[in-house]
Enzyme design. Structure first.
Site, PDB file in Angstrom:
ATOM      1  N   MET A  97       0.846  -1.192   0.000  1.00 61.05           N
ATOM      2  CA  MET A  97       0.000   0.000   0.000  1.00 61.05           C
ATOM      3  C   MET A  97       0.881   1.242   0.000  1.00 61.05           C
ATOM      4  O   MET A  97       1.732   1.402   0.884  1.00 61.05           O
ATOM      5  CB  MET A  97      -0.896   0.022   1.235  1.00 61.05           C
ATOM      6  CG  MET A  97      -1.925  -1.080   1.264  1.00 61.05           C
ATOM      7  SD  MET A  97      -2.841  -1.071   2.836  1.00 61.05           S
ATOM      8  CE  MET A  97      -1.602  -1.745   3.929  1.00 61.05           C
ATOM      9  N   ILE A 182      -3.848   0.788   9.046  1.00 60.86           N
ATOM     10  CA  ILE A 182      -2.404   1.023   9.140  1.00 60.86           C
ATOM     11  C   ILE A 182      -2.144   2.458   8.723  1.00 60.86           C
ATOM     12  O   ILE A 182      -2.516   2.860   7.615  1.00 60.86           O
ATOM     13  CB  ILE A 182      -1.587   0.059   8.257  1.00 60.86           C
ATOM     14  CG1 ILE A 182      -2.005  -1.394   8.496  1.00 60.86           C
ATOM     15  CG2 ILE A 182      -0.107   0.226   8.543  1.00 60.86           C
ATOM     16  CD1 ILE A 182      -1.253  -2.398   7.645  1.00 60.86           C
ATOM     17  N   GLY A 185       2.206   4.409   4.522  1.00 52.53           N
ATOM     18  CA  GLY A 185       2.601   3.303   3.641  1.00 52.53           C
ATOM     19  C   GLY A 185       2.972   2.014   4.349  1.00 52.53           C
ATOM     20  O   GLY A 185       3.696   2.036   5.334  1.00 52.53           O
ATOM     21  N   SER A 186       2.512   0.893   3.860  1.00 50.65           N
ATOM     22  CA  SER A 186       2.707  -0.375   4.548  1.00 50.65           C
ATOM     23  C   SER A 186       2.368  -1.551   3.635  1.00 50.65           C
ATOM     24  O   SER A 186       2.244  -1.396   2.435  1.00 50.65           O
ATOM     25  CB  SER A 186       1.846  -0.394   5.812  1.00 50.65           C
ATOM     26  OG  SER A 186       0.551   0.077   5.514  1.00 50.65           O
ATOM     27  N   ARG A 187       2.184  -2.729   4.245  1.00 45.32           N
ATOM     28  CA  ARG A 187       1.967  -3.937   3.466  1.00 45.32           C
ATOM     29  C   ARG A 187       1.152  -4.944   4.276  1.00 45.32           C
ATOM     30  O   ARG A 187       1.182  -4.947   5.494  1.00 45.32           O
ATOM     31  CB  ARG A 187       3.349  -4.497   3.117  1.00 45.32           C
ATOM     32  CG  ARG A 187       3.399  -5.887   2.586  1.00 45.32           C
ATOM     33  CD  ARG A 187       4.849  -6.250   2.306  1.00 45.32           C
ATOM     34  NE  ARG A 187       5.146  -7.630   2.607  1.00 45.32           N
ATOM     35  CZ  ARG A 187       6.362  -8.140   2.655  1.00 45.32           C
ATOM     36  NH1 ARG A 187       7.411  -7.384   2.439  1.00 45.32           N
ATOM     37  NH2 ARG A 187       6.547  -9.413   2.930  1.00 45.32           N
TER      38      ARG A 187
END
Length: 218
Positions: A97, A182, A185-187
């Site tokens: 993301m 979250i 930016g992340s995953r």
């Protein structure tokens, strides 16, 4: 519609923007510089609002489908050894993301939450190979009727400094329903049974609760 996790930040940003506009009008000159300041404040507000947006989504509710838990791009599809819960090989599908994606996390399947654990950790960039094991993260397992236990893992990135997870052991999960958030930016990694027929490819963009990640024949 905005996510509840953003209410405080949105309120603070609004106050900052209002104060900035008043200060600019009073103290800043010439006029072109005022307009530049107004534009910067407006961009800040728009960025915060778009980050915490929470568009209404409704999944099909098909028990033979696994839907994407988040918006983003599929960056990993591979067989790996999952050592926290399954302790065996699983098919991993990772979705990255960016800061401009919707950051709501949603249940990929319906069922019972049988495992939920938070892990403190580092803040490596989300696409780093070790991010899944070393970054701050939460692991959630939902026991579905068609696929068995499905694990998804929220992973913090270099910008993500807070993971919110609502899933608790014993909860009833509804496919596509809000299960967390979250911030920045992340995953998210999905761990599926080996041999699960996938409906996505590498670099494909997906939408939380709507895009089908995998299917199972009746």
């Amino acid at each position: 519609m905005f996510h509840k996790e953003g209410y405080t930040i949105i309120t603070i940003t609004l106050l900052i923007v209002i104060a900035g506009v008043l200060a600019t009008h009073t103290w800043v000159s010439p006029e072109w510089l005022q307009y530049l300041c107004y534009a910067a404040l407006l961009i800040l507000l728009v960025l915060i609002l778009q980050f915490f947006r929470n568009p209404g989504r409704k999944s099909s509710g098909n028990v033979n489908e696994i839907v994407s838990p988040v918006d983003g791009k599929v960056v990993v599809i591979e067989e790996v050894f999952e050592k926290e819960y399954f302790k065996e090989k699983r098919l991993q599908v990772s979705i990255f993301m960016s800061p401009i994606n919707v950051h709501v996390t949603r249940y990929p399947v319906s069922g019972e939450v049988v495992f939920s654990k938070y892990h403190p950790g580092k803040y490596l960039v989300a696409w780093h190979p070790k991010a899944s094991e070393e970054n701050e993260r939460t692991t959630v397992v939902v026991r579905s009727t068609s696929f068995g236990d499905i694990l998804y893992r929220q992973i913090a990135g270099a910008l993500a400094k807070r993971i919110v997870n609502y899933a608790k052991e014993g909860d009833t999960a509804g496919q596509g329903e809000d299960s967390g958030f979250i911030k920045f930016g992340s995953r998210v990694d999905l761990f599926l049974p080996i041999g699960t027929p996938l409906a996505v490819k590498l670099n494909q963009k997906v939408r939380g609760a709507e895009s089908i990640i995998a299917t199972r024949e009746n």
